[in-house]
Design an enzyme around this catalytic site. Sequence first.
Site, PDB file in Angstrom:
ATOM      1  N   SER A   1      -9.588  -5.062  -4.237  1.00 23.37           N
ATOM      2  CA  SER A   1      -9.434  -3.792  -4.951  1.00 23.37           C
ATOM      3  C   SER A   1     -10.784  -3.362  -5.543  1.00 23.37           C
ATOM      4  CB  SER A   1      -8.337  -3.926  -6.007  1.00 23.37           C
ATOM      5  OG  SER A   1      -7.948  -2.662  -6.497  1.00 23.37           O
TER       6      SER A   1
ATOM      7  N   ASP B   1      -0.697   1.964   0.803  1.00 22.83           N
ATOM      8  CA  ASP B   1      -1.713   1.820  -0.246  1.00 22.83           C
ATOM      9  C   ASP B   1      -2.515   3.109  -0.299  1.00 22.83           C
ATOM     10  OD1 ASP B   1      -3.791   1.141  -1.923  1.00 22.83           O
ATOM     11  OD2 ASP B   1      -4.639  -0.397  -0.607  1.00 22.83           O
TER      12      ASP B   1
ATOM     13  N   HIS C   1      -0.701  -2.320  -1.909  1.00 21.73           N
ATOM     14  CA  HIS C   1      -1.911  -2.615  -2.666  1.00 21.73           C
ATOM     15  C   HIS C   1      -1.674  -3.780  -3.640  1.00 21.73           C
ATOM     16  CE1 HIS C   1      -5.880  -1.607  -4.229  1.00 21.73           C
ATOM     17  NE2 HIS C   1      -5.413  -1.987  -5.405  1.00 21.73           N
TER      18      HIS C   1
END
Length: 379
Positions: free
Chosen positions: A167, A319, A349
């Site tokens: 991320s 995502d 995600h």
Amino acid sequence: MPDNIEEIWKVTAQDAVAKTCNIMATISENIGLLTYVDLLAIFSTVHFTKPVSDENITVIDTNFSDIPVRLYLPKRKSERKRPAVIFIHGGAFVLGSYKMSAYDDLNRRTANKLDAVVVGIDYRLAPKHLFPAALEDCVHVTKFFLQENILAKYRVDPSRICIMGDSSGGTLAATVTQLLQNDPNFKDKIKAQALMYPGLQSLDTLLPSHQEYQRGPILTREMIIKLACLYLTEDKVLPQAVLRNEHMPTESRHLFKFVNWSHFLPEKYKKNHVYTEPVLGKLNVSYPVLVDSRLSPLIVNDSQLQSLPLTYIVTCEHDLLRDDSLIYISRLRNVGVKVTHEHIEKGVHGALSFATAPVFLTLGVKIREKYINWLEENL
């Protein structure tokens, strides 16, 4: 909730938890109890771990260049020097730590399976420490670790070092790799970069995936914009402008060729979307950081990309950050960088953060194992 998500009932439950935490944090801030970030940080510390060694790995919390790091050092004797992985955690630049149980488990497994030294970085978090504090910490730790005497101390093979992040940690990992490749003293010191569903640009916040998954699962468009903007400023004007996709200055027009999804996305992801350039010059306040490639590694030119090392990128279908990586993959391959792309069709995600109890997704375990297997074969 999309139908083709693996273990949909678990993801639905986690999605509800994430959105409930978001609501609670918003209410807390509105009534003057705790700030939005402070309350979310309390929730995240529930899963923090101590540096506990086991029969295979010695785990130590220490400092590199006065920045907290956690080291995972294999105990078994080896005549060969070991590979190393520098791990940068996610959390939208404002949350998270290498202490989180899923990250501790990932790094422990990586060290054990590869007989590798793993270095987790606890960089400074926003909003207390604004851009580029997190990046500077990651660069300082990486450069400290790459010193000959430090590599020798931990018996690390200088030709087998990978930087990995998930991320926003993937954002930082991508930027650190770019910066080191542009530094004559550190060029080619990194063999590989591994990026897990990273955010790679802040110019256009209405890519097809941003639109399709603006309500999640797990991560909503409003939530990620609110958190990520805190890395830049506590001003309330910026996140509102970003939500409208009207935050970029007029002088940024030349950068959009690097993030124009109509040029770089595979056809299957374009669907019925029509490319529209964001409205420029509407924001009265100036934020020079918005045109800084250290924030948006996707906006560097091709000559900088072509020197990048072996790259592993994981994308998840469901995502909102998916398309950032798909554009980066296209651009990297166009200039000859060797890229391994793992697309998780039923993924969401943050899945890697859900590879341990109490929030256990089989999907997270699959991503973890694919990543470790790739390292085994390529590092």
